[in-house]
Enzyme design. Structure first.
Site, PDB file in Angstrom:
ATOM      1  N   ARG A  42      25.734  17.778  24.460  1.00 28.36           N
ATOM      2  CA  ARG A  42      24.943  17.066  23.467  1.00 28.36           C
ATOM      3  C   ARG A  42      23.846  18.000  22.959  1.00 28.36           C
ATOM      4  NH1 ARG A  42      21.196  11.594  24.261  1.00 28.36           N
ATOM      5  NH2 ARG A  42      20.460  11.533  22.086  1.00 28.36           N
ATOM      6  N   HIS A  43      23.564  17.922  21.677  1.00 29.38           N
ATOM      7  CA  HIS A  43      22.525  18.770  21.106  1.00 29.38           C
ATOM      8  C   HIS A  43      21.184  18.540  21.797  1.00 29.38           C
ATOM      9  CE1 HIS A  43      20.457  15.476  19.040  1.00 29.38           C
ATOM     10  NE2 HIS A  43      21.644  15.016  18.695  1.00 29.38           N
ATOM     11  N   THR A  72      20.322   8.533  15.158  1.00 28.97           N
ATOM     12  CA  THR A  72      20.413   9.642  14.208  1.00 28.97           C
ATOM     13  C   THR A  72      21.870   9.993  13.962  1.00 28.97           C
ATOM     14  OG1 THR A  72      18.492  10.507  15.404  1.00 28.97           O
ATOM     15  CG2 THR A  72      19.400  11.864  13.641  1.00 28.97           C
ATOM     16  N   GLU A  82      28.289  12.638  14.594  1.00 28.17           N
ATOM     17  CA  GLU A  82      27.817  11.450  15.286  1.00 28.17           C
ATOM     18  C   GLU A  82      28.360  10.185  14.632  1.00 28.17           C
ATOM     19  OE1 GLU A  82      27.253   9.833  17.731  1.00 28.17           O
ATOM     20  OE2 GLU A  82      25.170  10.174  18.350  1.00 28.17           O
ATOM     21  N   TRP A  83      28.410   9.127  15.397  1.00 21.95           N
ATOM     22  CA  TRP A  83      28.781   7.803  14.905  1.00 21.95           C
ATOM     23  C   TRP A  83      27.983   7.531  13.638  1.00 21.95           C
ATOM     24  CZ3 TRP A  83      30.905   4.244  18.995  1.00 21.95           C
ATOM     25  CH2 TRP A  83      31.322   3.024  18.466  1.00 21.95           C
ATOM     26  N   TYR A 117      25.894   5.338  11.718  1.00 21.44           N
ATOM     27  CA  TYR A 117      25.134   4.130  12.058  1.00 21.44           C
ATOM     28  C   TYR A 117      24.907   3.207  10.867  1.00 21.44           C
ATOM     29  CZ  TYR A 117      24.095   6.524  16.454  1.00 21.44           C
ATOM     30  OH  TYR A 117      24.194   7.171  17.673  1.00 21.44           O
ATOM     31  N   ARG A 163      29.942  10.335  24.327  1.00 23.67           N
ATOM     32  CA  ARG A 163      30.210   9.302  25.332  1.00 23.67           C
ATOM     33  C   ARG A 163      31.528   8.602  25.012  1.00 23.67           C
ATOM     34  NH1 ARG A 163      24.844   5.878  25.089  1.00 23.67           N
ATOM     35  NH2 ARG A 163      25.847   4.629  26.721  1.00 23.67           N
TER      36      ARG A 163
END
Length: 239
Positions: free
Chosen positions: A9-10, A22, A110-111, A113, A191
């Site tokens: 993970r960043h 984010t 990323e997902w 959002y 995840r």
């Protein structure tokens, strides 16, 4: 040894520090985030350490700057310039330690959002209560205006199938040399990736990956049909 897939993970950003979700927002790492990733690289990256550059065959990285900067700070020593640095000179050229190609891909962004971008979980819960909606569970509900769990599963399953076909499958066909893969991306998507690696539904997710955290995925019994999450292991030093 069975081939592995490392997920990183960043490092810390201002939004990850205060819990704001984010996705598409492109934030830089904090000063502390950079320091911690550099320390992670020194501790875990090396041919006598967890992530052995000489055993890497491919690196996937998110299009977001925070993930790409994290990869830079790990100092893998890639032969090719990182795609986003091709037009700028590096003052300190790293020694070449890996032949792995670095690929920027939307598969590990990323997902999305959607309407929840920039909000904290507390704010989302309060908003949903005001609307008379059930408590939020991203693994079940996804994000309005963004991605559903089904959307995420589709893109991750396609990536996992690609990794096993191109990079891990050959390791089980007698090529036991190089075969490790590295992914540098984001909290929720990694995840979810770990759950799909083992074929589990996202609703069973109970995994945590902190900013700058590293996870290891592989296989049991040297069998590609038995994907597994490695909870911990000793560093292996080649004779």
């Amino acid at each position: 040894m069975a081939p592995r897939c490392f997920i990183v993970r960043h490092g810390e950003t201002e939004w990850s520090l205060n819990g704001r979700h984010t996705g598409i927002s492109d934030l830089p790492l904090t000063e502390n985030g950079e320091k911690r990733i550099k320390a992670t690289g020194k501790a875990l990256v090396g041919n006598d350490r967890l992530i052995a550059p000489k055993k890497l065959v491919h690196v996937y990285v998110s299009p977001r700057t925070r993930a790409q900067r994290t990869l830079e700070l790990l100092e893998l020593g890639c032969r090719e310039r990182l795609p986003w640095t091709e037009n700028r000179k590096s003052e300190n050229e790293e020694p070449i330690r890996t032949e792995a190609k670095v690929e920027i891909t939307e598969a590990v962004r990323e997902w999305d959002y959607g309407d929840y971008e920039g909000l904290t979980s507390k704010q989302i819960r309060e908003m949903r209560i005001e609307r008379g909606e059930q408590p939020w569970d991203i693994w079940r509900d996804g994000c309005p205006g963004g991605e559903s769990p089904e959307d995420v599963v589709r893109r991750l399953d396609a990536l996992i199938a690609d990794i096993r076909k191109k990079y891990h499958g050959p390791c089980f066909d007698g090529n036991d040399g190089q075969g490790d893969v590295l992914i540098v991306a984001h909290g929720h998507i990694l995840r979810a990736f770990a759950m799909r690696w083992t074929g589990k539904p996202l609703t069973e997710t109970s995994l945590i990956l902190e900013a700058g955290g590293v996870g290891t995925l592989s296989y049991e019994h040297h069998n590609i049909e038995e994907p597994a999450i490695i909870l911990g292991g000793g560093f292996v030093v080649d004779n």
